[in-house]
Design an enzyme around this catalytic site. Structure first.
Site, PDB file in Angstrom:
ATOM      1  N   CYS A  30       0.836  -1.203   0.000  1.00  0.00           N
ATOM      2  CA  CYS A  30       0.000   0.000   0.000  1.00  0.00           C
ATOM      3  C   CYS A  30       0.873   1.257   0.000  1.00  0.00           C
ATOM      4  O   CYS A  30       1.538   1.552   0.993  1.00  0.00           O
ATOM      5  CB  CYS A  30      -0.903  -0.049   1.241  1.00  0.00           C
ATOM      6  SG  CYS A  30      -1.731   1.499   1.643  1.00  0.00           S
ATOM      7  N   CYS A  33       0.253   3.871   2.696  1.00  0.00           N
ATOM      8  CA  CYS A  33       0.714   3.343   3.989  1.00  0.00           C
ATOM      9  C   CYS A  33       2.205   3.602   4.173  1.00  0.00           C
ATOM     10  O   CYS A  33       2.660   3.880   5.296  1.00  0.00           O
ATOM     11  CB  CYS A  33       0.467   1.833   4.072  1.00  0.00           C
ATOM     12  SG  CYS A  33      -1.260   1.337   3.951  1.00  0.00           S
TER      13      CYS A  33
END
Length: 105
Positions: A30, A33
């Site tokens: 991600c 993230c």
């Protein structure tokens, strides 16, 4: 430095902790993230011990994410007295996260 959460250590790190715990639910794949993680680590240092930062990799603890209804990442959950007390989803600017932390601490 953030603690890595697992199914085995969740109660010890989050539920039984006297300090508030900020849990960063993330995944290695991600991109947002990967930006949020270092921001949270910097803020944990800036707030010098007022909360514990813990990271939960969804690929390693899917049951934990399901338990707290995490269906989008990055997701951050603020635990106080072992219970969820707030949070946010997505990548926010550092100033917004700092304000959110100040309101919750």
């Amino acid at each position: 430095m953030a603690m890595q959460l697992s199914d085995e250590n969740f109660d010890e790190v989050v539920v039984k902790n006297e300090k508030p715990v900020v849990v960063d639910f993330f995944a290695d794949w991600c991109a947002p993230c990967q930006v949020l993680g270092p921001l949270l680590e910097k803020l944990a240092e800036d707030f010098s011990g007022k909360f514990i930062l813990a990271k939960a990799n969804l690929d390693k603890v899917p049951e934990l994410a399901q338990k707290f209804g995490i269906d989008r990442i990055p997701a951050v959950v603020f635990f106080k007295n072992g219970k969820p007390a707030g949070g946010f989803i997505g990548l926010l600017p550092e100033a917004n996260i700092k304000k959110w932390l100040e309101e919750n601490l």
